[in-house]
Design an enzyme around this catalytic site. Structure first.
Site, mmCIF file in Angstrom:
data_model
loop_
_atom_site.group_PDB
_atom_site.id
_atom_site.type_symbol
_atom_site.label_atom_id
_atom_site.label_comp_id
_atom_site.label_asym_id
_atom_site.label_seq_id
_atom_site.Cartn_x
_atom_site.Cartn_y
_atom_site.Cartn_z
ATOM 1 N N ASP A 50 42.918 45.736 18.985
ATOM 2 C CA ASP A 50 40.743 44.472 19.524
ATOM 3 C C ASP A 50 40.875 43.486 18.330
ATOM 4 O OD1 ASP A 50 39.286 42.832 21.152
ATOM 5 O OD2 ASP A 50 37.689 43.737 19.967
ATOM 6 N N THR A 73 33.666 44.866 25.334
ATOM 7 C CA THR A 73 32.881 46.025 24.637
ATOM 8 C C THR A 73 32.232 46.881 24.989
ATOM 9 O OG1 THR A 73 34.898 45.331 23.006
ATOM 10 C CG2 THR A 73 33.587 47.941 22.480
ATOM 11 N N HIS A 130 37.824 37.609 23.716
ATOM 12 C CA HIS A 130 37.149 37.675 24.952
ATOM 13 C C HIS A 130 35.986 38.037 25.261
ATOM 14 C CE1 HIS A 130 35.918 41.480 22.745
ATOM 15 N NE2 HIS A 130 37.211 41.161 22.423
ATOM 16 N N ASP A 155 39.561 47.346 27.374
ATOM 17 C CA ASP A 155 37.902 47.145 28.541
ATOM 18 C C ASP A 155 38.624 45.698 28.439
ATOM 19 O OD1 ASP A 155 38.182 46.954 24.887
ATOM 20 O OD2 ASP A 155 37.125 46.940 24.464
HETATM 21 P P1 AMP Z 1 34.005 43.329 20.814
HETATM 22 O O1 AMP Z 1 35.366 42.738 20.277
HETATM 23 O O2 AMP Z 1 33.217 42.185 19.828
HETATM 24 O O3 AMP Z 1 33.532 43.111 22.301
HETATM 25 O O4 AMP Z 1 33.999 44.620 20.222
HETATM 26 C C1 AMP Z 1 34.991 45.677 19.494
HETATM 27 C C2 AMP Z 1 34.158 46.811 18.088
HETATM 28 O O5 AMP Z 1 33.168 46.767 18.544
HETATM 29 C C3 AMP Z 1 35.580 46.840 17.363
HETATM 30 O O6 AMP Z 1 36.132 46.320 16.763
HETATM 31 C C4 AMP Z 1 34.079 48.009 17.337
HETATM 32 O O7 AMP Z 1 34.288 48.502 15.600
HETATM 33 C C5 AMP Z 1 32.972 48.255 17.568
HETATM 34 N N1 AMP Z 1 32.924 49.582 18.197
HETATM 35 C C6 AMP Z 1 33.461 50.392 19.440
HETATM 36 N N2 AMP Z 1 32.829 51.395 19.585
HETATM 37 C C7 AMP Z 1 31.915 51.375 18.758
HETATM 38 C C8 AMP Z 1 30.851 52.596 19.294
HETATM 39 N N3 AMP Z 1 31.061 53.249 19.849
HETATM 40 N N4 AMP Z 1 29.157 52.002 18.363
HETATM 41 C C9 AMP Z 1 29.479 51.071 17.554
HETATM 42 N N5 AMP Z 1 30.502 49.166 17.532
HETATM 43 C C10 AMP Z 1 31.621 50.083 18.218
HETATM 44 ZN ZN ZN Z 2 36.925 45.448 23.456
HETATM 45 ZN ZN ZN Z 3 37.043 42.377 21.423
#
Ligand code: AMP
Ligand code: ZN
Ligand code: ZN
Length: 425
Positions: free
Chosen positions: A207, A86, A360, A254
């Protein structure tokens, strides 16, 4: 055009007049630049649907996304940057840089010079501009007199080059989608000189569902319907303001998602001493920071240890991943085959063996990691489906549509020129 033609044949008197006008204008340039936002480019709204795989529009009726696709361009698939996570990918989209160049090389990072760690859940790190290299679009745009706003985007919470977007929010996943949309519409209602030209919006529903239940579960369809409804609310608001067709609207994601069955887990401590491997990021891109004297031993322990794990020394990481040129990229990188994950025995026990059913972060060429791309607006072609392209090119496309000069980067406008209505770039 007319000006330059006359100046070419006009002689000294015209040149002098031109210099005088230019001189008079110079003083008011700062004001003019800010005012340009008033009559400036059509507003550009960039929506991210986290984890929305390129083929997820088939999971539920998606009237809002369909409308955008019909009116504009859709890519068969958007190719994310590596790693397909992300933070790295959201920041690639707004900088036009591969992750090795913008510094956000993972969701969990170690920087050997700062001797500090970054993780997406660590507020003080997320807000620390030292982690965010390059120039995000809101900085490029503000520098050139445009107003910007963000209802969430990784990076927007840090004062990068001393700047946030003009309007921004601290990330809070519990803010209802409707509230996010209504705030974006309220920003579009600001008086012309204050109205943002560039706005981001972010929804995490898809997600979340894909991690918890796996990408093939009906819960993903429900999440797809929810984010479509949020986009529909925005479209209705644009209609009421007569901004549909007069603004640029992009809906992207993303990365995608792949099923991670419970029996496809590599237990790392079965193969290597964790104290020596020093894991900074687990899965599916495994970041290992052994002490220099332990690198060979850790490499030897993991090379060929498991058929779903490939281990690379930093300088051997495949070039197509664009993942070498940063001090934050570890000495040893583990690449995990699609659908597999890596964990420690202790972590598995802690979770009672229950890990999410989708993930992912894998190789960005993997079809399941492919993301969504839709765009519509006056500068874009209508009703076109285009072949896959890389998300690193989007920053340049957005700058072009906003009429601003992009910062130098890894993308190229030529790679996305075929999305433009005039095709001329
Ligand atoms: P991941 O699946 O680990 O790559 O990340 C996804 C998660 O990132 C989402 O479920 C959100 O909770 C978190 N996320 C998205 N944008 C932000 C942000 N600006 N600051 C902190 N966490 C975020
Ligand atoms: Zn993501
Ligand atoms: Zn994710």
């Amino acid at each position: 055009m007319a000006g330059s033609r006359e100046a070419g044949g006009g002689g000294r008197r015209f040149g002098a007049a031109l210099a005088l006008v230019a001189g008079l204008l110079a003083g008011g340039l700062a004001i003019a630049a800010r005012g340009a936002a008033a009559s400036g480019p059509p507003p550009l709204v960039l929506i991210s649907l986290d984890g929305f795989r390129w083929d997820f529009m088939a999971r539920a009726p998606t009237p809002a996304l369909d409308r955008i696709a019909r009116a504009g361009v859709r890519s068969e698939r958007l190719i994310p940057a590596f790693p397909t996570k992300t933070f790295p990918n959201h920041y690639t989209v707004v900088t036009g840089l591969y992750t090795e160049h913008h510094g956000v090389v993972a969701n969990n990072i170690y920087d050997p010079v700062l001797d500090a760690r970054f993780s997406l859940g660590d507020r003080s790190a997320v807000e620390d501009p030292r982690w965010w290299l390059g120039e995000p679009l809101w900085v490029t745009a503000r520098r050139q007199g445009l107003v910007t706003a963000s209802f969430f985007w990784p990076g927007s919470e840090a004062p990068i080059q001393g700047q946030h977007p003009d309007h921004w929010r601290t990330y809070d996943g519990s803010v209802p989608n409707e509230e996010r949309v209504d705030q974006v519409l309220a920003w579009l209602d600001l008086p012309p000189a204050e109205r943002p030209s560039f706005i981001t919006l972010y929804f995490s529903d898809v997600d979340d569902a894909a991690h918890r239940h796996g990408p093939d579960h009906p819960a993903v369809g429900e999440a797809v319907a929810r984010v479509d409804a949020a986009v529909g609310r925005l479209l209705a608001g644009l209609d009421r303001r007569r901004l549909w067709g007069r603004s640029h609207l992009f809906v992207i994601s993303d990365h995608g998602s792949i099923a991670t069955p419970p029996d496809q887990v590599i237990v790392l401590d079965d193969h290597v001493d964790l104290a020596k491997a020093r894991v900074v990021d687990w899965s599916p891109a495994l970041a290992l920071w052994p002490r220099p004297e332990d690198v060979d031993e850790v490499h030897a322990a993991l090379a060929g240890a498991h058929p779903a794990l490939e281990i690379f020394r930093k300088h051997e990481i495949p070039e197509r991943l664009h993942y070498r040129d940063s001090r934050r990229i570890p000495p040893l990188l583990g690449l995990v085959a699609g659908g597999w994950r890596v964990a420690s025995r202790a972590y598995l026990e802690l979770r009672g063996g229950r890990l999410g059913l989708g993930d992912h972060g894998f190789d960005n060429q993997l079809e399941e990691m492919g993301a969504l791309f839709l765009g519509a607006g006056p500068g874009l072609r209508a009703g076109q489906v285009v072949p896959p392209f890389e998300s690193v090119h989007l920053y340049g496309l957005f700058c072009h549509l906003l009429g601003i000069e992009p910062a130098p980067g890894d993308g190229s406008l030529a790679a996305v020129r075929h999305l433009l209505r005039d095709g001329s770039g």
